[in-house]
Design an enzyme around this catalytic site. Structure first.
Site, PDB file in Angstrom:
ATOM      1  N   LYS A  87       0.842  -1.209   0.000  1.00  0.00           N
ATOM      2  CA  LYS A  87       0.000   0.000   0.000  1.00  0.00           C
ATOM      3  C   LYS A  87       0.873   1.254   0.000  1.00  0.00           C
ATOM      4  CE  LYS A  87      -1.741   1.671   4.000  1.00  0.00           C
ATOM      5  NZ  LYS A  87      -1.391   3.085   4.234  1.00  0.00           N
ATOM      6  N   ASN A  88       1.891   1.284   0.891  1.00  0.00           N
ATOM      7  CA  ASN A  88       2.676   2.502   1.084  1.00  0.00           C
ATOM      8  C   ASN A  88       3.689   2.765  -0.007  1.00  0.00           C
ATOM      9  OD1 ASN A  88       1.145   2.987   3.270  1.00  0.00           O
ATOM     10  ND2 ASN A  88       2.646   2.298   4.773  1.00  0.00           N
ATOM     11  N   ARG A 145      -4.784  10.606   4.475  1.00  0.00           N
ATOM     12  CA  ARG A 145      -3.715  11.592   4.638  1.00  0.00           C
ATOM     13  C   ARG A 145      -2.684  11.499   3.526  1.00  0.00           C
ATOM     14  NH1 ARG A 145      -1.637  14.135   8.319  1.00  0.00           N
ATOM     15  NH2 ARG A 145       0.396  13.618   7.510  1.00  0.00           N
ATOM     16  N   ASP A 188      -4.929  12.525  13.077  1.00  0.00           N
ATOM     17  CA  ASP A 188      -5.767  11.315  13.153  1.00  0.00           C
ATOM     18  C   ASP A 188      -5.499  10.608  14.467  1.00  0.00           C
ATOM     19  OD1 ASP A 188      -3.609   9.519  10.838  1.00  0.00           O
ATOM     20  OD2 ASP A 188      -3.367  10.104  12.935  1.00  0.00           O
ATOM     21  N   ASP A 195       4.285   0.767  12.323  1.00  0.00           N
ATOM     22  CA  ASP A 195       3.098   0.028  11.856  1.00  0.00           C
ATOM     23  C   ASP A 195       3.054  -1.389  12.392  1.00  0.00           C
ATOM     24  OD1 ASP A 195       3.387   1.569   8.554  1.00  0.00           O
ATOM     25  OD2 ASP A 195       2.550   2.313  10.442  1.00  0.00           O
TER      26      ASP A 195
HETATM   27  C1  EPZ Z   1       4.198   6.864   6.402  1.00  0.00           C
HETATM   28  O1  EPZ Z   1       3.454   7.949   6.973  1.00  0.00           O
HETATM   29  C2  EPZ Z   1       3.226   5.684   6.313  1.00  0.00           C
HETATM   30  N1  EPZ Z   1       2.092   6.054   5.522  1.00  0.00           N
HETATM   31  C3  EPZ Z   1       2.732   5.288   7.708  1.00  0.00           C
HETATM   32  O2  EPZ Z   1       1.954   4.085   7.589  1.00  0.00           O
HETATM   33  C4  EPZ Z   1       3.921   4.964   8.587  1.00  0.00           C
HETATM   34  O3  EPZ Z   1       3.460   4.738   9.896  1.00  0.00           O
HETATM   35  C5  EPZ Z   1       4.908   6.153   8.600  1.00  0.00           C
HETATM   36  O4  EPZ Z   1       5.301   6.492   7.259  1.00  0.00           O
HETATM   37  C6  EPZ Z   1       6.175   5.832   9.369  1.00  0.00           C
HETATM   38  O5  EPZ Z   1       6.793   4.717   8.870  1.00  0.00           O
HETATM   39  C7  EPZ Z   1       2.174   5.982   4.175  1.00  0.00           C
HETATM   40  O6  EPZ Z   1       3.197   5.685   3.588  1.00  0.00           O
HETATM   41  C8  EPZ Z   1       0.935   6.302   3.412  1.00  0.00           C
HETATM   42  P1  EPZ Z   1       6.365  10.238   8.419  1.00  0.00           P
HETATM   43  P2  EPZ Z   1       4.043   9.445   6.936  1.00  0.00           P
HETATM   44  O7  EPZ Z   1       6.293  11.484   7.634  1.00  0.00           O
HETATM   45  O8  EPZ Z   1       4.778   9.646   5.671  1.00  0.00           O
HETATM   46  C9  EPZ Z   1       6.585  13.553  11.901  1.00  0.00           C
HETATM   47  C10 EPZ Z   1      -0.035   2.781   7.608  1.00  0.00           C
HETATM   48  O9  EPZ Z   1      -0.770   2.287   8.487  1.00  0.00           O
HETATM   49  N2  EPZ Z   1       6.541  14.559  10.822  1.00  0.00           N
HETATM   50  O10 EPZ Z   1       7.544   9.373   8.244  1.00  0.00           O
HETATM   51  O11 EPZ Z   1       2.918  10.342   7.254  1.00  0.00           O
HETATM   52  C11 EPZ Z   1       5.266  12.792  12.018  1.00  0.00           C
HETATM   53  O12 EPZ Z   1       4.310  13.487  12.753  1.00  0.00           O
HETATM   54  C12 EPZ Z   1       0.532   4.197   7.804  1.00  0.00           C
HETATM   55  O13 EPZ Z   1       0.246   2.215   6.570  1.00  0.00           O
HETATM   56  C13 EPZ Z   1       6.583  15.891  11.157  1.00  0.00           C
HETATM   57  O14 EPZ Z   1       6.656  16.242  12.329  1.00  0.00           O
HETATM   58  O15 EPZ Z   1       5.047   9.378   8.183  1.00  0.00           O
HETATM   59  C14 EPZ Z   1       5.722  11.508  12.685  1.00  0.00           C
HETATM   60  O16 EPZ Z   1       5.833  11.699  14.060  1.00  0.00           O
HETATM   61  C15 EPZ Z   1       0.185   4.763   9.130  1.00  0.00           C
HETATM   62  N3  EPZ Z   1       6.542  16.800  10.163  1.00  0.00           N
HETATM   63  C16 EPZ Z   1       7.099  11.289  12.069  1.00  0.00           C
HETATM   64  O17 EPZ Z   1       7.537  12.540  11.568  1.00  0.00           O
HETATM   65  C17 EPZ Z   1       6.468  16.438   8.840  1.00  0.00           C
HETATM   66  O18 EPZ Z   1       6.424  17.313   7.944  1.00  0.00           O
HETATM   67  C18 EPZ Z   1       7.117  10.253  10.944  1.00  0.00           C
HETATM   68  O19 EPZ Z   1       6.175  10.626   9.973  1.00  0.00           O
HETATM   69  C19 EPZ Z   1       6.410  15.086   8.503  1.00  0.00           C
HETATM   70  C20 EPZ Z   1       6.446  14.138   9.525  1.00  0.00           C
END
Ligand code: EPZ
Length: 461
Positions: free
Chosen positions: A65-66, A136, A160, A348
């Site tokens: 999916k990701n 998202r 969320d 995850d």
């Molecule tokens: C991706 O989300 C995945 N989603 C998530 O999987 C996964 O949990 C996550 O990466 C971490 O591995 C998809 O790929 C669609 P991040 P993403 O940006 O890209 C902070 C699932 O169930 N952050 O790596 O949104 C953020 O808040 C989903 O398949 C900022 O602060 O994750 C978090 O604490 C759930 N500012 C951390 O970084 C930003 O601009 C990691 O987020 C961006 C992120």
């Protein structure tokens, strides 16, 4: 009721057969939602699990999916017909299809797991609120729209169940490339005349921010270096797709990615990598239900830390010609787990570990380092008799002999799957409500568990 359910399944099967027979080409987005998604809709759904049966046999792992969602968004970077193979049949793919179609792109399911994405010369560079609030990940159209069209209007993704999910690193990275941003009426408006390659240092190896900067930088003038980039396998898959299209990306999968901007990209065919989170979920299912399974198409090299940690708990897991073989002993041993960006234990996987530790021998401490609020499912597990206490971003899990089936509610994709997994080992019946969350990220989850011998049913209301 039982008769109704069987009749429903017969009807579903009959409809699928018809379509398969005529080999109908389906326009995913203009597609009547009542069809191939009949098993996965936004209807109120429940998954009923009767625990106690060990698992055996083999099932295929679907495409990730990701990765699929980002590959679909990055198709915007090149006019013409892109073909993606091994695309999972999940709700999130439908939502991304709807988003692309709302921009003027044509998305067709040209085979069971194949999408043809026809990108026109010009698109409506907007991601409307009603689609972004459903998923998202819609934010990942920002980079490709800026890269190719110099403009993007994206509804701000809200928080969320995991707590606040800011996009500051996305914005900061794209601003470094020369884009300007303003926010109004719940939308972020981004513009740039010409993106210019530069050094982008990410404060945290954010998956989404790395992907957006990467997809914009392939069309920037000059060289971009992303430092402290996310290293997830899905990033490498995206880079492979971009390079097939004519991009020049080096170092994806490491913390430093170097991109030489190019003037033009062309549409191509690409196969989505297998879903390591689905693999982790089915491994956890064996861990809780016991038994021995083969996960066809799983990629062991994407799962090192997970396999090591499950091995510490007593599972036997090894690569095999089909993919991955796994067996679980009578009772797992408790371990401590901390989530980290790849190659660490993925956040995850964490709900799965809490489910595993709920019936393991001893006490395990689980630490969440990525998303502050990702423990909402714990109350549901406690309802099943688990002994879990949370404090801030830690959970202390004291293993019990056996959980007992109960009515529970899925708060999100991964937690929903973890509750089903917990039900496989519980005494009696577990009913997981709001199962539509699970359908967002898992293809035919109920069917695969049934194929492995579990007593699982998916109910529509
Ligand atoms: C991706 O989300 C995945 N989603 C998530 O999987 C996964 O949990 C996550 O990466 C971490 O591995 C998809 O790929 C669609 P991040 P993403 O940006 O890209 C902070 C699932 O169930 N952050 O790596 O949104 C953020 O808040 C989903 O398949 C900022 O602060 O994750 C978090 O604490 C759930 N500012 C951390 O970084 C930003 O601009 C990691 O987020 C961006 C992120």
């Amino acid at each position: 009721m039982a008769v109704a359910r069987v009749a429903l399944e017969h009807e579903h099967r009959a409809r699928r057969e018809d379509r398969r027979e005529v080999g109908a080409v389906e326009r995913v987005a203009t597609f009547d939602p009542g069809h191939w998604y009949e098993e996965h809709t936004d209807d109120v759904e429940r998954i009923v699990v009767r625990g106690g049966r060990p698992l055996s046999g083999a099932v295929p792992i679907a495409g990730a999916k990701n990765s699929a969602l980002k590959l679909m968004a990055s198709a915007l970077l090149a006019e013409g017909d892109h073909v993606l193979e091994n695309v999972p049949r999940i709700v999130d793919v439908e939502i991304m299809s709807d988003l692309l179609v709302s921009m003027g792109v044509d998305v067709r399911r040209t085979d069971e797991h194949e999408l043809t994405i026809r990108v026109p010369a010009d698109v409506q560079p907007e991601a409307p609120y009603e689609l972004v609030e459903r998923m998202r990940a819609s934010i990942v159209v920002l980079g490709p729209l800026l890269g190719r069209f110099g403009e993007a209007h994206i509804a701000l993704p809200g928080g969320d169940d995991f707590g606040p999910r800011p996009i500051d690193m996305h914005v900061r990275g794209l601003e470094a490339l020369g884009a300007s941003f303003e926010t109004s009426h719940g939308y972020v408006h981004a513009r740039c005349d010409q993106l210019l390659g530069t050094r982008v240092l990410l404060e945290f190896p954010s998956v989404g921010a790395t992907e957006n900067v990467l997809m914009a930088a392939v069309r920037a003038k000059g060289t971009t270096v992303i430092e402290n980039a996310a290293r997830e396998p899905e990033i490498a898959d995206l880079a492979a797709f971009l390079n097939r299209m004519g991009g020049q990306v080096v170092g994806a999968g490491s913390s430093t990615i170097v991109i030489e901007g190019v003037d033009e990209l062309v549409p191509v065919r690409h196969r989505v990598i297998p879903d390591r989170v689905e693999t982790a979920t089915l491994l956890a299912a064996v861990g809780v239900a016991k038994g021995e399974v083969t996960l066809e198409g799983a990629r062991p090299e994407h799962l090192d830390m997970l396999v090591q940690k499950l091995g510490d708990m007593g599972m036997r897991i090894s690569p095999c010609s089909e993919g991955l073989w796994a067996a679980a002993p009578t009772r797992l041993r408790a371990v401590d787990v901390a989530t980290l960006p790849y190659p660490g234990i993925a956040t995850d996987y964490k709900p799965l570990f809490v489910a595993l530790l709920s019936v393991a021998e001893g006490v395990g401490i689980v630490t969440e380092n990525l998303f502050a609020g990702r423990f909402r499912y714990v109350d549901e597990l406690v309802r099943m008799g688990a002994d879990v206490r949370t404090e801030g971003h830690h959970a202390v899990v004291r293993g019990v002999e056996r959980l007992s089936g109960a009515p529970v509610r899925a708060p999100d994709i991964r937690a929903g799957a973890a509750l089903v997994v917990a039900g496989l080992g519980a005494e009696g019946e577990t009913v997981v409500a709001d199962a539509h969350h699970v359908a967002r990220g898992y293809e035919d989850f109920g069917g695969k568990l049934r194929a492995l011998g579990a007593d699982v049913e998916w109910w529509h209301e």
